[in-house]
Design an enzyme around this catalytic site. Sequence first.
Site, PDB file in Angstrom:
ATOM      1  N   PRO A  11     -79.538   8.382 -28.786  1.00  0.00           N
ATOM      2  CA  PRO A  11     -78.785   8.806 -29.970  1.00  0.00           C
ATOM      3  C   PRO A  11     -77.465   8.071 -30.171  1.00  0.00           C
ATOM      4  CG  PRO A  11     -78.766  10.502 -28.264  1.00  0.00           C
ATOM      5  CD  PRO A  11     -79.775   9.478 -27.853  1.00  0.00           C
ATOM      6  N   ASN A  12     -77.208   7.808 -31.435  1.00  0.00           N
ATOM      7  CA  ASN A  12     -75.963   7.193 -31.930  1.00  0.00           C
ATOM      8  C   ASN A  12     -75.864   5.690 -31.676  1.00  0.00           C
ATOM      9  OD1 ASN A  12     -74.758   9.637 -33.009  1.00  0.00           O
ATOM     10  ND2 ASN A  12     -74.568  10.279 -30.876  1.00  0.00           N
ATOM     11  N   ARG A  19     -68.540   1.365 -34.934  1.00  0.00           N
ATOM     12  CA  ARG A  19     -67.471   2.280 -34.499  1.00  0.00           C
ATOM     13  C   ARG A  19     -67.165   2.008 -33.031  1.00  0.00           C
ATOM     14  NH1 ARG A  19     -67.512   7.012 -38.019  1.00  0.00           N
ATOM     15  NH2 ARG A  19     -67.375   5.980 -40.025  1.00  0.00           N
ATOM     16  N   TYR A  24     -67.689  -0.074 -26.943  1.00  0.00           N
ATOM     17  CA  TYR A  24     -69.063  -0.589 -27.003  1.00  0.00           C
ATOM     18  C   TYR A  24     -69.181  -2.022 -27.536  1.00  0.00           C
ATOM     19  CZ  TYR A  24     -70.084   4.336 -26.179  1.00  0.00           C
ATOM     20  OH  TYR A  24     -70.121   5.596 -25.639  1.00  0.00           O
ATOM     21  N   ASN A  75     -81.716   2.755 -22.504  1.00  0.00           N
ATOM     22  CA  ASN A  75     -80.350   3.277 -22.613  1.00  0.00           C
ATOM     23  C   ASN A  75     -80.485   4.634 -23.305  1.00  0.00           C
ATOM     24  OD1 ASN A  75     -77.765   4.029 -23.121  1.00  0.00           O
ATOM     25  ND2 ASN A  75     -77.098   2.059 -23.951  1.00  0.00           N
ATOM     26  N   ALA A  78     -76.452   9.641 -24.783  1.00  0.00           N
ATOM     27  CA  ALA A  78     -76.001  10.961 -24.298  1.00  0.00           C
ATOM     28  C   ALA A  78     -77.118  11.739 -23.596  1.00  0.00           C
ATOM     29  CB  ALA A  78     -75.430  11.763 -25.453  1.00  0.00           C
ATOM     30  N   HIS A  81     -77.308  12.251 -19.694  1.00  0.00           N
ATOM     31  CA  HIS A  81     -76.578  13.273 -18.951  1.00  0.00           C
ATOM     32  C   HIS A  81     -77.143  14.678 -19.152  1.00  0.00           C
ATOM     33  CE1 HIS A  81     -73.984   9.808 -18.968  1.00  0.00           C
ATOM     34  NE2 HIS A  81     -73.792   9.909 -20.270  1.00  0.00           N
ATOM     35  N   ASP A  88     -88.643  13.732 -16.796  1.00  0.00           N
ATOM     36  CA  ASP A  88     -90.036  14.101 -16.501  1.00  0.00           C
ATOM     37  C   ASP A  88     -91.012  13.082 -17.083  1.00  0.00           C
ATOM     38  OD1 ASP A  88     -89.264  16.343 -15.116  1.00  0.00           O
ATOM     39  OD2 ASP A  88     -89.669  17.750 -16.740  1.00  0.00           O
ATOM     40  N   GLU A  99     -82.417   1.378 -16.133  1.00  0.00           N
ATOM     41  CA  GLU A  99     -81.477   2.140 -16.981  1.00  0.00           C
ATOM     42  C   GLU A  99     -80.276   1.248 -17.296  1.00  0.00           C
ATOM     43  OE1 GLU A  99     -80.222   5.649 -14.917  1.00  0.00           O
ATOM     44  OE2 GLU A  99     -78.670   6.162 -16.392  1.00  0.00           O
ATOM     45  N   HIS A 101     -76.476   0.995 -19.356  1.00  0.00           N
ATOM     46  CA  HIS A 101     -75.355   1.543 -20.123  1.00  0.00           C
ATOM     47  C   HIS A 101     -74.418   0.405 -20.483  1.00  0.00           C
ATOM     48  CE1 HIS A 101     -76.730   5.537 -19.483  1.00  0.00           C
ATOM     49  NE2 HIS A 101     -76.911   5.239 -18.207  1.00  0.00           N
ATOM     50  N   ILE A 102     -74.013   0.393 -21.729  1.00  0.00           N
ATOM     51  CA  ILE A 102     -73.127  -0.669 -22.213  1.00  0.00           C
ATOM     52  C   ILE A 102     -71.752  -0.524 -21.558  1.00  0.00           C
ATOM     53  CG2 ILE A 102     -71.990  -1.584 -24.285  1.00  0.00           C
ATOM     54  CD1 ILE A 102     -74.507  -0.423 -25.840  1.00  0.00           C
ATOM     55  N   SER A 103     -71.263   0.703 -21.529  1.00  0.00           N
ATOM     56  CA  SER A 103     -69.943   0.962 -20.928  1.00  0.00           C
ATOM     57  C   SER A 103     -70.108   1.288 -19.442  1.00  0.00           C
ATOM     58  CB  SER A 103     -69.283   2.141 -21.644  1.00  0.00           C
ATOM     59  OG  SER A 103     -70.036   3.330 -21.444  1.00  0.00           O
ATOM     60  N   ARG A 108     -65.430   6.632 -16.958  1.00  0.00           N
ATOM     61  CA  ARG A 108     -65.194   7.489 -18.122  1.00  0.00           C
ATOM     62  C   ARG A 108     -65.164   8.978 -17.720  1.00  0.00           C
ATOM     63  NH1 ARG A 108     -68.920   5.597 -22.917  1.00  0.00           N
ATOM     64  NH2 ARG A 108     -67.401   6.869 -24.062  1.00  0.00           N
ATOM     65  N   ARG A 112     -70.020  12.051 -17.738  1.00  0.00           N
ATOM     66  CA  ARG A 112     -70.870  10.848 -17.851  1.00  0.00           C
ATOM     67  C   ARG A 112     -71.255  10.284 -16.481  1.00  0.00           C
ATOM     68  NH1 ARG A 112     -70.486   9.590 -23.420  1.00  0.00           N
ATOM     69  NH2 ARG A 112     -68.460  10.212 -24.241  1.00  0.00           N
TER      70      ARG A 112
HETATM   71  O1  CA2 Z   1     -72.443   3.161 -22.330  1.00  0.00           O
HETATM   72  C1  CA2 Z   1     -73.534   3.465 -22.818  1.00  0.00           C
HETATM   73  O2  CA2 Z   1     -74.394   2.662 -23.140  1.00  0.00           O
HETATM   74  C2  CA2 Z   1     -73.823   4.955 -23.103  1.00  0.00           C
HETATM   75  O3  CA2 Z   1     -75.196   5.197 -22.811  1.00  0.00           O
HETATM   76  C3  CA2 Z   1     -73.555   5.158 -24.589  1.00  0.00           C
HETATM   77  C4  CA2 Z   1     -73.676   6.605 -25.038  1.00  0.00           C
HETATM   78  C5  CA2 Z   1     -72.884   7.540 -24.121  1.00  0.00           C
HETATM   79  O4  CA2 Z   1     -73.135   8.886 -24.476  1.00  0.00           O
HETATM   80  C6  CA2 Z   1     -73.223   7.327 -22.663  1.00  0.00           C
HETATM   81  O5  CA2 Z   1     -72.425   8.186 -21.880  1.00  0.00           O
HETATM   82  C7  CA2 Z   1     -72.992   5.903 -22.255  1.00  0.00           C
HETATM   83  C8  CA2 Z   1     -73.152   6.758 -26.460  1.00  0.00           C
HETATM   84  C9  CA2 Z   1     -73.874   5.920 -27.455  1.00  0.00           C
HETATM   85  C10 CA2 Z   1     -73.166   6.046 -28.757  1.00  0.00           C
HETATM   86  O6  CA2 Z   1     -72.938   4.742 -29.231  1.00  0.00           O
HETATM   87  C11 CA2 Z   1     -72.002   4.584 -30.202  1.00  0.00           C
HETATM   88  C12 CA2 Z   1     -71.744   3.281 -30.564  1.00  0.00           C
HETATM   89  C13 CA2 Z   1     -70.813   3.027 -31.520  1.00  0.00           C
HETATM   90  C14 CA2 Z   1     -70.142   4.060 -32.126  1.00  0.00           C
HETATM   91  C15 CA2 Z   1     -70.407   5.357 -31.776  1.00  0.00           C
HETATM   92  C16 CA2 Z   1     -71.347   5.616 -30.812  1.00  0.00           C
END
Ligand code: CA2
Length: 149
Positions: A11-12, A19, A24, A75, A78, A81, A88, A99, A101-103, A108, A112
């Site tokens: 998601p997102n 954003r 990111y 990836n 959210a 977590h 499963d 797996e 994660h960009i960040s 953080r 997370r």
């Molecule tokens: O660091 C990552 O790749 C995450 O999986 C990104 C998730 C976050 O919930 C994880 O803890 C770490 C969030 C993805 C949302 O991506 C956005 C990108 C731009 C603007 C808003 C959200």
Amino acid sequence: MSRIVFVLNGPNLNLLGKRQPDIYGHETLADVERECRALAKKLKLEIRFHQSNREYEIIDWIHAAREEAGGIVINPAAFTHTSVAILDALHACDFPVIEVHISNVHRREPFRHHSYVSMRADGVIAGFGTQGYGFALERLARLIDEKKV
Ligand code: CA2
């Protein structure tokens, strides 16, 4: 072993590059897909690239991957977590799962720091920006190649 690889995004991540570039980066998900496809060509992998804001869709793609793929890069965003259901579904797969994660989630908020998906993943990449997807594909290609011998 199949050289099809599912690259799944939670998601997102459709907002990537639009954003929060401080966390990111500036690349969009379309940029990431393009780079994954270019690298996959070199690695002789075939990519199925998806993003969804709905947990069930990600689970359905994991089920589809079980039928035809040799690995998954995921990836879960959210859902990382929160989702026992995605864990499963991944437990029902007998190929490598990486797996991404960009960040750097460990630098953080504490919520997370725990990942359900890590309990199944063969490897975890975090904090390398969108470059992490490429590292994951390289690793999968290696694991698939090793299975061939
Ligand atoms: O660091 C990552 O790749 C995450 O999986 C990104 C998730 C976050 O919930 C994880 O803890 C770490 C969030 C993805 C949302 O991506 C956005 C990108 C731009 C603007 C808003 C959200």
